[in-house]
Scaffold this motif. Structure first.
Motif, PDB file in Angstrom:
ATOM      1  N   VAL A 231       0.833  -1.200   0.000  1.00 54.80           N
ATOM      2  CA  VAL A 231       0.000   0.000   0.000  1.00 54.80           C
ATOM      3  C   VAL A 231       0.867   1.248   0.000  1.00 54.80           C
ATOM      4  O   VAL A 231       0.564   2.230  -0.690  1.00 54.80           O
ATOM      5  N   GLU A 232       1.971   1.248   0.757  1.00 59.37           N
ATOM      6  CA  GLU A 232       2.873   2.405   0.758  1.00 59.37           C
ATOM      7  C   GLU A 232       3.417   2.674  -0.637  1.00 59.37           C
ATOM      8  O   GLU A 232       3.506   3.831  -1.072  1.00 59.37           O
ATOM      9  N   ALA A 233       3.804   1.618  -1.354  1.00 67.49           N
ATOM     10  CA  ALA A 233       4.329   1.778  -2.706  1.00 67.49           C
ATOM     11  C   ALA A 233       3.251   2.315  -3.643  1.00 67.49           C
ATOM     12  O   ALA A 233       3.507   3.194  -4.472  1.00 67.49           O
ATOM     13  N   ARG A 234       2.023   1.802  -3.517  1.00 67.60           N
ATOM     14  CA  ARG A 234       0.926   2.286  -4.349  1.00 67.60           C
ATOM     15  C   ARG A 234       0.627   3.753  -4.060  1.00 67.60           C
ATOM     16  O   ARG A 234       0.387   4.553  -4.973  1.00 67.60           O
ATOM     17  N   LEU A 235       0.643   4.106  -2.774  1.00 65.96           N
ATOM     18  CA  LEU A 235       0.394   5.490  -2.388  1.00 65.96           C
ATOM     19  C   LEU A 235       1.482   6.403  -2.930  1.00 65.96           C
ATOM     20  O   LEU A 235       1.197   7.493  -3.450  1.00 65.96           O
ATOM     21  N   ALA A 236       2.730   5.983  -2.834  1.00 65.88           N
ATOM     22  CA  ALA A 236       3.838   6.788  -3.346  1.00 65.88           C
ATOM     23  C   ALA A 236       3.693   7.010  -4.846  1.00 65.88           C
ATOM     24  O   ALA A 236       3.888   8.124  -5.356  1.00 65.88           O
ATOM     25  N   ARG A 237       3.342   5.971  -5.581  1.00 74.27           N
ATOM     26  CA  ARG A 237       3.146   6.096  -7.027  1.00 74.27           C
ATOM     27  C   ARG A 237       2.013   7.066  -7.347  1.00 74.27           C
ATOM     28  O   ARG A 237       2.115   7.885  -8.271  1.00 74.27           O
ATOM     29  N   LEU A 238       0.931   6.976  -6.590  1.00 74.23           N
ATOM     30  CA  LEU A 238      -0.214   7.858  -6.816  1.00 74.23           C
ATOM     31  C   LEU A 238       0.175   9.317  -6.598  1.00 74.23           C
ATOM     32  O   LEU A 238      -0.144  10.190  -7.405  1.00 74.23           O
ATOM     33  N   LEU A 239       0.879   9.587  -5.504  1.00 75.74           N
ATOM     34  CA  LEU A 239       1.280  10.963  -5.209  1.00 75.74           C
ATOM     35  C   LEU A 239       2.223  11.512  -6.267  1.00 75.74           C
ATOM     36  O   LEU A 239       2.095  12.658  -6.703  1.00 75.74           O
ATOM     37  N   LEU A 240       3.192  10.702  -6.691  1.00 71.60           N
ATOM     38  CA  LEU A 240       4.140  11.154  -7.706  1.00 71.60           C
ATOM     39  C   LEU A 240       3.454  11.409  -9.042  1.00 71.60           C
ATOM     40  O   LEU A 240       3.806  12.347  -9.770  1.00 71.60           O
TER      41      LEU A 240
ATOM     42  N   TRP B 189     -14.046  16.147  -1.611  1.00 71.41           N
ATOM     43  CA  TRP B 189     -14.460  14.752  -1.610  1.00 71.41           C
ATOM     44  C   TRP B 189     -13.272  13.790  -1.513  1.00 71.41           C
ATOM     45  O   TRP B 189     -13.467  12.573  -1.424  1.00 71.41           O
ATOM     46  N   ALA B 190     -12.033  14.303  -1.529  1.00 70.95           N
ATOM     47  CA  ALA B 190     -10.845  13.440  -1.539  1.00 70.95           C
ATOM     48  C   ALA B 190     -10.515  12.972  -0.121  1.00 70.95           C
ATOM     49  O   ALA B 190      -9.484  13.318   0.458  1.00 70.95           O
ATOM     50  N   THR B 191     -11.403  12.174   0.442  1.00 67.13           N
ATOM     51  CA  THR B 191     -11.227  11.650   1.792  1.00 67.13           C
ATOM     52  C   THR B 191     -10.285  10.445   1.765  1.00 67.13           C
ATOM     53  O   THR B 191      -9.942   9.912   0.704  1.00 67.13           O
ATOM     54  N   GLN B 192      -9.898  10.001   2.954  1.00 64.63           N
ATOM     55  CA  GLN B 192      -9.071   8.802   3.023  1.00 64.63           C
ATOM     56  C   GLN B 192      -9.858   7.579   2.544  1.00 64.63           C
ATOM     57  O   GLN B 192      -9.268   6.634   2.007  1.00 64.63           O
ATOM     58  N   ALA B 193     -11.164   7.596   2.719  1.00 62.76           N
ATOM     59  CA  ALA B 193     -11.983   6.489   2.222  1.00 62.76           C
ATOM     60  C   ALA B 193     -11.933   6.425   0.695  1.00 62.76           C
ATOM     61  O   ALA B 193     -11.819   5.340   0.107  1.00 62.76           O
ATOM     62  N   GLU B 194     -12.002   7.585   0.043  1.00 66.27           N
ATOM     63  CA  GLU B 194     -11.906   7.614  -1.411  1.00 66.27           C
ATOM     64  C   GLU B 194     -10.518   7.175  -1.873  1.00 66.27           C
ATOM     65  O   GLU B 194     -10.367   6.432  -2.850  1.00 66.27           O
ATOM     66  N   MET B 195      -9.474   7.626  -1.182  1.00 63.48           N
ATOM     67  CA  MET B 195      -8.118   7.228  -1.535  1.00 63.48           C
ATOM     68  C   MET B 195      -7.931   5.731  -1.352  1.00 63.48           C
ATOM     69  O   MET B 195      -7.297   5.059  -2.171  1.00 63.48           O
TER      70      MET B 195
ATOM     71  N   VAL C 133      -5.608   1.603   6.787  1.00 65.53           N
ATOM     72  CA  VAL C 133      -4.309   1.284   6.189  1.00 65.53           C
ATOM     73  C   VAL C 133      -3.740   2.509   5.473  1.00 65.53           C
ATOM     74  O   VAL C 133      -2.541   2.787   5.552  1.00 65.53           O
ATOM     75  N   ILE C 134      -4.591   3.257   4.766  1.00 65.16           N
ATOM     76  CA  ILE C 134      -4.136   4.487   4.109  1.00 65.16           C
ATOM     77  C   ILE C 134      -3.638   5.485   5.142  1.00 65.16           C
ATOM     78  O   ILE C 134      -2.607   6.144   4.948  1.00 65.16           O
ATOM     79  N   ASN C 135      -4.350   5.602   6.261  1.00 60.46           N
ATOM     80  CA  ASN C 135      -3.948   6.528   7.313  1.00 60.46           C
ATOM     81  C   ASN C 135      -2.559   6.172   7.839  1.00 60.46           C
ATOM     82  O   ASN C 135      -1.708   7.050   8.025  1.00 60.46           O
ATOM     83  N   ARG C 136      -2.312   4.888   8.050  1.00 62.03           N
ATOM     84  CA  ARG C 136      -0.992   4.456   8.524  1.00 62.03           C
ATOM     85  C   ARG C 136       0.086   4.730   7.483  1.00 62.03           C
ATOM     86  O   ARG C 136       1.199   5.159   7.816  1.00 62.03           O
ATOM     87  N   ALA C 137      -0.235   4.491   6.216  1.00 63.68           N
ATOM     88  CA  ALA C 137       0.745   4.727   5.154  1.00 63.68           C
ATOM     89  C   ALA C 137       1.089   6.208   5.045  1.00 63.68           C
ATOM     90  O   ALA C 137       2.268   6.575   4.875  1.00 63.68           O
ATOM     91  N   LEU C 138       0.093   7.073   5.150  1.00 64.43           N
ATOM     92  CA  LEU C 138       0.353   8.519   5.118  1.00 64.43           C
ATOM     93  C   LEU C 138       1.226   8.944   6.295  1.00 64.43           C
ATOM     94  O   LEU C 138       2.155   9.744   6.147  1.00 64.43           O
ATOM     95  N   ARG C 139       0.930   8.391   7.492  1.00 65.03           N
ATOM     96  CA  ARG C 139       1.725   8.734   8.670  1.00 65.03           C
ATOM     97  C   ARG C 139       3.165   8.261   8.508  1.00 65.03           C
ATOM     98  O   ARG C 139       4.111   8.979   8.867  1.00 65.03           O
TER      99      ARG C 139
END
Length: 229
Positions: free
Chosen positions: A154-163, A176-182, A192-198
């Protein structure tokens, strides 16, 4: 849905990749075929497996294309903003709608009827080539999505999305860009998204604010995209 705004003009359609290579008269004919639709936030624009109403193009606002599991879990296939076309597979493959499309905020879309567009393909090679290019790009997008879900954390996916969405090291967050939507976009759950962002924040790679995410270390964030299960 309420048709409460004007159809597009030919100049507006020239910014839509499908129609950019067409002559002015053809774009005017396409514009006249458009059915305007106004949508409230949360309203379904197209329903998966329903007969294809046509090709949608976002005039204003933001939509999401989703698939739902049997237990109601949502996965976001794509986010659609002004100028984006959607439901191309349903139109040009002669299939039903391949996904459900929902308005994330008050939005307006134009829907171009399938029979009219299919007839144009036979006489306008530029449109046919644009359709081929776009559908090939959509296939590559789905291949990348499968690769991410099966081979990356999930961290890798999140990093790719942000980049992918921060050319200037700053990503605005829509209301509307909540953590649930992400989470729905990355195939996981909000905790899990919250932990990855932290984690990315604690490592000094990003800074998270209420309306914006800043990339502080692009090279470090890029290294995260290579992490696998």
């Amino acid at each position: 849905m309420k048709p409460e705004f004007d159809p597009p003009d030919a100049a507006v359609l020239s910014a839509v990749p499908y129609f950019a290579g067409l002559d002015e008269a053809t774009r005017q004919a396409i514009a006249r075929s458009a059915a305007p639709r106004a949508c409230d936030a949360g309203q379904v624009v197209f329903l998966e497996a329903a007969p294809s109403a046509g090709l949608g193009v976002v005039a204003t606002g933001w939509l999401k294309a989703i698939k739902l599991s049997a237990d109601g879990r949502e996965h976001i296939l794509d986010l659609l903003g002004p100028g984006d076309a959607f439901n191309a597979i349903g139109v040009f493959a002669g299939a039903t709608n391949p996904a459900t499309v929902i308005a994330l905020e008050p939005s307006r879309v134009w829907v171009f009827p399938r029979p009219f567009l299919v007839d144009l393909l036979a006489t306008h090679p530029a449109l046919a080539q644009a359709v081929i290019d776009d559908l090939a790009g959509r296939v590559l997008h789905l291949i990348t999505m499968v690769e991410d879900l099966s081979l990356r954390t999930v961290e890798a996916r999140l990093a790719r999305l942000l980049l992918a969405h921060t050319a200037s090291d700053s990503l605005p967050r829509q209301r509307w860009a909540t953590q649930a939507e992400m989470a729905a976009r990355l195939g996981t759950v909000p905790d899990v998204i919250n932990r990855a962002l932290r984690t990315l924040s604690h490592e000094g790679l990003i800074r998270v604010e209420r309306r914006r995410i800043f990339i502080l270390d692009r090279a470090g964030l890029r290294s995260k995209t290579k992490s696998a299960f």
